[in-house]
Design a protein around this motif. Structure first.
Motif, PDB file in Angstrom:
ATOM      1  N   ALA A  74       0.645   6.250   4.661  1.00  0.00           N
ATOM      2  CA  ALA A  74       1.172   6.439   6.014  1.00  0.00           C
ATOM      3  C   ALA A  74       0.602   5.396   6.973  1.00  0.00           C
ATOM      4  CB  ALA A  74       0.846   7.845   6.509  1.00  0.00           C
ATOM      5  N   MET A  75      -0.675   5.114   6.827  1.00  0.00           N
ATOM      6  CA  MET A  75      -1.343   4.168   7.706  1.00  0.00           C
ATOM      7  C   MET A  75      -0.755   2.765   7.576  1.00  0.00           C
ATOM      8  SD  MET A  75      -5.416   3.203   7.716  1.00  0.00           S
ATOM      9  CE  MET A  75      -5.807   4.945   7.861  1.00  0.00           C
ATOM     10  N   PHE A  76      -0.569   2.332   6.352  1.00  0.00           N
ATOM     11  CA  PHE A  76      -0.140   0.962   6.168  1.00  0.00           C
ATOM     12  C   PHE A  76       1.370   0.794   6.230  1.00  0.00           C
ATOM     13  CE2 PHE A  76      -4.496   0.656   4.932  1.00  0.00           C
ATOM     14  CZ  PHE A  76      -4.860  -0.612   5.370  1.00  0.00           C
ATOM     15  N   LEU A  77       2.113   1.866   6.058  1.00  0.00           N
ATOM     16  CA  LEU A  77       3.537   1.788   6.364  1.00  0.00           C
ATOM     17  C   LEU A  77       3.714   1.470   7.842  1.00  0.00           C
ATOM     18  CD1 LEU A  77       6.537   2.123   5.769  1.00  0.00           C
ATOM     19  CD2 LEU A  77       6.262   4.589   6.177  1.00  0.00           C
ATOM     20  N   ILE A 110       0.831  -1.202   0.000  1.00  0.00           N
ATOM     21  CA  ILE A 110       0.000   0.000   0.000  1.00  0.00           C
ATOM     22  C   ILE A 110       0.864   1.248   0.000  1.00  0.00           C
ATOM     23  CG2 ILE A 110      -1.643   1.328   1.396  1.00  0.00           C
ATOM     24  CD1 ILE A 110      -2.769  -1.444   2.247  1.00  0.00           C
ATOM     25  N   LEU A 111       1.936   1.219   0.784  1.00  0.00           N
ATOM     26  CA  LEU A 111       2.857   2.355   0.808  1.00  0.00           C
ATOM     27  C   LEU A 111       3.326   2.706  -0.596  1.00  0.00           C
ATOM     28  CD1 LEU A 111       4.921   4.327   2.148  1.00  0.00           C
ATOM     29  CD2 LEU A 111       6.472   2.359   2.269  1.00  0.00           C
ATOM     30  N   LEU A 117       1.765   7.470  13.337  1.00  0.00           N
ATOM     31  CA  LEU A 117       2.014   7.200  14.749  1.00  0.00           C
ATOM     32  C   LEU A 117       0.824   6.501  15.393  1.00  0.00           C
ATOM     33  CD1 LEU A 117       3.797  10.536  15.734  1.00  0.00           C
ATOM     34  CD2 LEU A 117       4.844   8.267  15.545  1.00  0.00           C
ATOM     35  N   GLY A 118      -0.389   6.901  15.003  1.00  0.00           N
ATOM     36  CA  GLY A 118      -1.569   6.281  15.571  1.00  0.00           C
ATOM     37  C   GLY A 118      -1.643   4.793  15.256  1.00  0.00           C
ATOM     38  N   ILE A 119      -1.390   4.430  14.010  1.00  0.00           N
ATOM     39  CA  ILE A 119      -1.417   3.025  13.629  1.00  0.00           C
ATOM     40  C   ILE A 119      -0.250   2.271  14.249  1.00  0.00           C
ATOM     41  CG2 ILE A 119      -1.289   1.420  11.691  1.00  0.00           C
ATOM     42  CD1 ILE A 119      -3.953   2.820  11.950  1.00  0.00           C
ATOM     43  N   LEU A 120       0.903   2.912  14.331  1.00  0.00           N
ATOM     44  CA  LEU A 120       2.060   2.271  14.955  1.00  0.00           C
ATOM     45  C   LEU A 120       1.754   1.897  16.400  1.00  0.00           C
ATOM     46  CD1 LEU A 120       5.010   1.652  14.011  1.00  0.00           C
ATOM     47  CD2 LEU A 120       5.694   3.701  15.264  1.00  0.00           C
ATOM     48  N   VAL A 121       1.082   2.800  17.109  1.00  0.00           N
ATOM     49  CA  VAL A 121       0.726   2.540  18.502  1.00  0.00           C
ATOM     50  C   VAL A 121      -0.351   1.462  18.598  1.00  0.00           C
ATOM     51  CG1 VAL A 121      -0.387   3.544  20.545  1.00  0.00           C
ATOM     52  CG2 VAL A 121       1.387   4.825  19.334  1.00  0.00           C
ATOM     53  N   GLY A 169       1.860  16.859   8.476  1.00  0.00           N
ATOM     54  CA  GLY A 169       1.666  16.589   9.895  1.00  0.00           C
ATOM     55  C   GLY A 169       0.529  15.605  10.141  1.00  0.00           C
ATOM     56  N   LEU A 170      -0.526  15.696   9.335  1.00  0.00           N
ATOM     57  CA  LEU A 170      -1.638  14.751   9.475  1.00  0.00           C
ATOM     58  C   LEU A 170      -1.202  13.345   9.091  1.00  0.00           C
ATOM     59  CD1 LEU A 170      -4.692  16.754   8.084  1.00  0.00           C
ATOM     60  CD2 LEU A 170      -3.906  16.501  10.438  1.00  0.00           C
ATOM     61  N   TYR A 171      -0.437  13.247   8.009  1.00  0.00           N
ATOM     62  CA  TYR A 171       0.050  11.929   7.617  1.00  0.00           C
ATOM     63  C   TYR A 171       0.939  11.330   8.716  1.00  0.00           C
ATOM     64  CZ  TYR A 171      -1.219  13.887   3.027  1.00  0.00           C
ATOM     65  OH  TYR A 171      -1.871  14.496   1.977  1.00  0.00           O
TER      66      TYR A 171
END
Length: 396
Positions: free
Chosen positions: A343-346, A66-67, A221-225, A214-216
């Motif tokens: 960003a999410m799937f990375l 996806i990235l 970070l949100g998905i990483l957590v 910044g949003l990306y």
């Protein structure tokens, strides 16, 4: 920025809304479905070198695909049309996801997951943008909340079904990907493109506004957590309480049920609150839930932590999708959402790679506490400096 030359939007018909919401459920089902099968898969491929990491990558490898593909798909959809790309990506979703029913090696499974990842990239970008295209801005909070609820409900169904099928065979959950076939029929029947006006290179450059970066980063970070829960919780639940695939699936399904409730309530939660406040809330929920999960000595306590994490998951998709949609011109939505998806799937791809050294050093429980600390740090950072992120930051 606002593109005043865009064609007017109207409230979309129910069939169109149902088709797009159904397509959105495919994205969360892509990962959630096989989560309960991970321990069984690890046992089946135990003789394969580095099987522990590779099995976890079966869950997260789509993130790498996806990235690489999401930004390209965003550009292609501007020329080819969002609906055509959505339909093509649903086909890739079925083929790549369903391949786990017949493939017999981890490398082959990983290749199939890469194909699945390309399909997910297109579905995420080209199912969200039409929701905004077919509804006026005043309706965006409602339809994006419904999208989050639909994704949560899809996660509940896929985890429960995946857990039951994983009890029969680790291959069983891969059959769930075949649900993409009826969704493809609905999309072709009911979804159409809305013409949007472009000015110069708006469709490609608008997604790269510095303040959008910044949003990306926040989504990353949100998905990483969060993603330590689906990748590591099945092993942690087995360790502290002997939970099998069915019970693990049910507990993770409860997280998605909370996500559904939050999505249905998102329009009310959005009223009078900025996107930044909602982002602070979701990272705080991640931190609190992961602390409870990491300190849990029983399945009941672990389940409570998972439910609290679910509050953050329920807020994340509608908050960041809405923030991006409100911050770019209509013509740039697919490109921006493609970058958001990347960003999410990375983060999904990197999560097990970054977590494994921590697990090896201190164990599963402390690893959850480290993730909680990162979530708390991001919440504090947003509280102090988040006003510099992309605008608008006021509730509609």
């Amino acid at each position: 920025m606002t593109d005043t030359t865009a064609a007017p939007v109207r409230r979309g018909p129910r069939a169109l809304l149902a088709a797009l919401l159904g397509a959105s459920t495919m994205t969360i089902m892509a990962s959630a479905t096989i989560t309960p099968a991970l321990p069984g898969m690890a046992e089946h491929f135990a003789a394969t070198p580095h099987a522990g990491v590779l099995v976890r990558l079966v869950l997260t490898l789509p993130g790498l695909a996806i990235l690489l593909s999401a930004p390209v798909i965003g550009r292609v959809s501007v020329r080819a049309g969002r609906v055509r790309v959505l339909a093509a990506c649903l086909v890739l979703y079925v083929v790549g996801g369903g391949s786990g029913l017949v493939l017999n090696s981890l490398p082959a499974l990983l290749a199939g997951r890469a194909v699945l990842g390309v399909g997910i990239a297109g579905i995420m970008a080209t199912s969200t943008a039409p929701l905004a295209d077919h509804h006026p801005p005043a309706e965006h909070g409602r339809v994006l909340g419904l999208q989050g609820a639909a994704m949560g409900f899809g996660g509940v169904v896929s985890l429960l079904l995946g857990g039951l099928l994983a009890s029969l065979s680790w291959r069983g959950p891969f059959a769930v990907y075949l649900l993409g076939v009826p969704l493809l029929v609905l999309v072709l029947r009911y979804v159409s493109d809305v013409p949007v006006a472009t000015t110069g290179r708006t469709a490609t450059t608008g997604a790269w506004q510095p303040r959008l970066l910044g949003l990306y980063a926040l989504v990353f970070l949100g998905i990483l957590v969060f993603y330590v829960v689906p990748t590591q919780a099945p092993f942690w639940l087995g360790q502290i309480g002997g939970a099998g695939p069915a019970l693990t699936g049910a507990m993770l399904a409860a997280l998605n049920l909370v996500m559904t409730v939050v999505g249905l309530s998102f329009r009310r939660l959005r009223e009078g609150r900025s996107f930044r406040v909602l982002a602070i809330s979701l990272f705080a929920a991640y931190a609190a839930g992961l602390v409870v999960l990491g300190l849990a000595g029983s399945l009941w306590v672990a389940g409570l932590g998972i439910l609290v994490v679910g509050l953050g998951v329920g807020l994340q998709n509608p908050t960041f999708n809405g923030w991006v949609v409100a911050s770019v011109a209509p013509a740039a939505r697919t490109a921006a959402l493609g970058l958001l998806t990347s960003a999410m799937f990375l983060a999904q791809f990197l999560s097990p790679l970054l977590a494994q050294p921590v697990i090896d050093a201190v164990g599963l429980g402390p690893m959850f506490l480290c993730s909680a600390a990162l979530g708390a740090f991001v919440a504090l950072l947003l509280l102090v400096a988040g006003s510099r992120l992309a605008q608008p930051d006021r509730a509609a």
